[in-house]
Design a protein around this motif. Sequence first.
Motif, short mmCIF file in Angstrom:
data_model
loop_
_atom_site.label_atom_id
_atom_site.label_comp_id
_atom_site.label_asym_id
_atom_site.label_seq_id
_atom_site.Cartn_x
_atom_site.Cartn_y
_atom_site.Cartn_z
N GLY A 37 46.19 -44.37 73.01
CA GLY A 37 47.49 -44.89 72.59
C GLY A 37 48.22 -43.87 71.72
N LEU A 38 49.55 -43.91 71.78
CA LEU A 38 50.36 -42.93 71.05
C LEU A 38 50.23 -43.03 69.54
CD1 LEU A 38 53.60 -42.80 73.24
CD2 LEU A 38 51.88 -41.01 72.96
N ASP A 39 49.98 -44.24 69.02
CA ASP A 39 49.81 -44.38 67.57
C ASP A 39 48.56 -43.63 67.10
OD1 ASP A 39 52.11 -45.91 67.35
OD2 ASP A 39 51.03 -47.83 67.39
N THR A 40 47.48 -43.72 67.86
CA THR A 40 46.25 -43.00 67.50
C THR A 40 46.46 -41.50 67.65
OG1 THR A 40 44.87 -44.86 68.14
CG2 THR A 40 43.81 -42.69 68.11
N ILE A 41 47.14 -41.09 68.69
CA ILE A 41 47.42 -39.66 68.88
C ILE A 41 48.26 -39.14 67.72
CG2 ILE A 41 48.53 -37.94 70.37
CD1 ILE A 41 45.84 -39.10 71.46
N ARG A 42 49.27 -39.90 67.30
CA ARG A 42 50.10 -39.50 66.16
C ARG A 42 49.23 -39.34 64.91
NH1 ARG A 42 55.34 -39.21 64.39
NH2 ARG A 42 56.14 -39.91 66.40
N GLN A 43 48.27 -40.23 64.74
CA GLN A 43 47.37 -40.13 63.58
C GLN A 43 46.53 -38.85 63.68
OE1 GLN A 43 47.58 -42.06 60.88
NE2 GLN A 43 46.13 -40.62 59.97
N HIS A 44 46.07 -38.52 64.87
CA HIS A 44 45.33 -37.27 65.07
C HIS A 44 46.21 -36.07 64.70
CE1 HIS A 44 42.44 -39.09 68.34
NE2 HIS A 44 42.32 -39.66 67.16
N VAL A 45 47.47 -36.10 65.15
CA VAL A 45 48.39 -35.01 64.84
C VAL A 45 48.54 -34.87 63.32
CG1 VAL A 45 50.75 -34.14 65.07
CG2 VAL A 45 49.66 -35.26 67.01
N LYS A 46 48.76 -35.99 62.65
CA LYS A 46 48.92 -35.97 61.18
C LYS A 46 47.70 -35.34 60.51
CE LYS A 46 51.94 -39.97 60.58
NZ LYS A 46 52.06 -41.31 59.99
N GLU A 47 46.52 -35.73 60.96
CA GLU A 47 45.28 -35.21 60.37
C GLU A 47 45.13 -33.72 60.64
OE1 GLU A 47 42.27 -37.78 62.03
OE2 GLU A 47 43.03 -39.52 60.92
N PHE A 48 45.40 -33.29 61.86
CA PHE A 48 45.29 -31.86 62.19
C PHE A 48 46.28 -31.03 61.38
CE2 PHE A 48 43.72 -33.06 66.71
CZ PHE A 48 42.41 -33.11 66.27
N ILE A 49 47.51 -31.49 61.27
CA ILE A 49 48.52 -30.75 60.50
C ILE A 49 48.13 -30.69 59.03
CG2 ILE A 49 50.93 -30.79 59.69
CD1 ILE A 49 50.58 -29.72 62.57
N TYR A 106 57.85 -33.47 59.91
CA TYR A 106 58.67 -32.79 60.91
C TYR A 106 57.78 -32.19 62.02
CZ TYR A 106 60.85 -28.69 63.05
OH TYR A 106 61.25 -27.73 63.94
N LEU A 107 56.71 -31.47 61.62
CA LEU A 107 55.82 -30.86 62.60
C LEU A 107 55.16 -31.92 63.47
CD1 LEU A 107 54.16 -28.05 60.44
CD2 LEU A 107 56.04 -27.82 62.09
N VAL A 108 54.76 -33.03 62.87
CA VAL A 108 54.17 -34.14 63.62
C VAL A 108 55.17 -34.66 64.64
CG1 VAL A 108 53.33 -36.54 63.45
CG2 VAL A 108 52.52 -34.80 61.82
N ASP A 109 56.41 -34.82 64.22
CA ASP A 109 57.45 -35.33 65.10
C ASP A 109 57.72 -34.37 66.26
OD1 ASP A 109 59.33 -37.49 65.64
OD2 ASP A 109 60.89 -36.01 65.20
N VAL A 110 57.75 -33.08 65.98
CA VAL A 110 57.96 -32.09 67.05
C VAL A 110 56.83 -32.17 68.08
CG1 VAL A 110 57.95 -29.60 67.56
CG2 VAL A 110 59.38 -30.48 65.70
N ILE A 111 55.60 -32.23 67.59
CA ILE A 111 54.44 -32.31 68.49
C ILE A 111 54.49 -33.59 69.32
CG2 ILE A 111 51.92 -32.55 68.57
CD1 ILE A 111 51.92 -30.67 66.03
N MET A 112 54.77 -34.71 68.68
CA MET A 112 54.82 -35.98 69.41
C MET A 112 55.97 -36.01 70.41
SD MET A 112 52.18 -37.71 68.67
CE MET A 112 52.65 -39.21 69.56
N THR A 113 57.08 -35.39 70.06
CA THR A 113 58.21 -35.30 71.00
C THR A 113 57.80 -34.52 72.23
OG1 THR A 113 59.84 -35.46 69.20
CG2 THR A 113 60.60 -34.48 71.27
N TRP A 114 57.09 -33.40 72.03
CA TRP A 114 56.62 -32.60 73.16
C TRP A 114 55.65 -33.41 74.02
CZ3 TRP A 114 52.04 -30.90 75.20
CH2 TRP A 114 52.13 -29.94 76.21
#
Length: 126
Positions: A37-49, A106-114
Amino acid sequence: MTKDEWYRQLFERLDNSKSRSSFHLKQKDIDYIHEKGLDTIRQHVKEFIAKREAPAYIANDGKQTPMKGHPVFIAQHATATCCRECIRKWHKMQPGKELSQVRQDYLVDVIMTWIQREMERQEQKI
């Protein structure tokens, strides 16, 4: 410049970059995103950043983001959010200074947009 204008110009530049535009999600990546799910992926992005990009100094900067193993890693390379030098060059954030929460968001949003654009692109192929 509005956020929409900035994103339009950013993604246009990324699309015109031979190296950045060569990254795409594979079917297994898309399946993983659907499974989690996209919410979990967004959380992964936040953690990686937060862990790999936000600190002022990163011991292995330039090598901290693998080229495979998680769809977010692919997205980071595609969006030039994979290391502080790429972030400096493409997103105008100077290295040597911890990234604020606003910049991380911002970086999280760019990644999720891509990622969302890439999933739409894959769906149009079907």
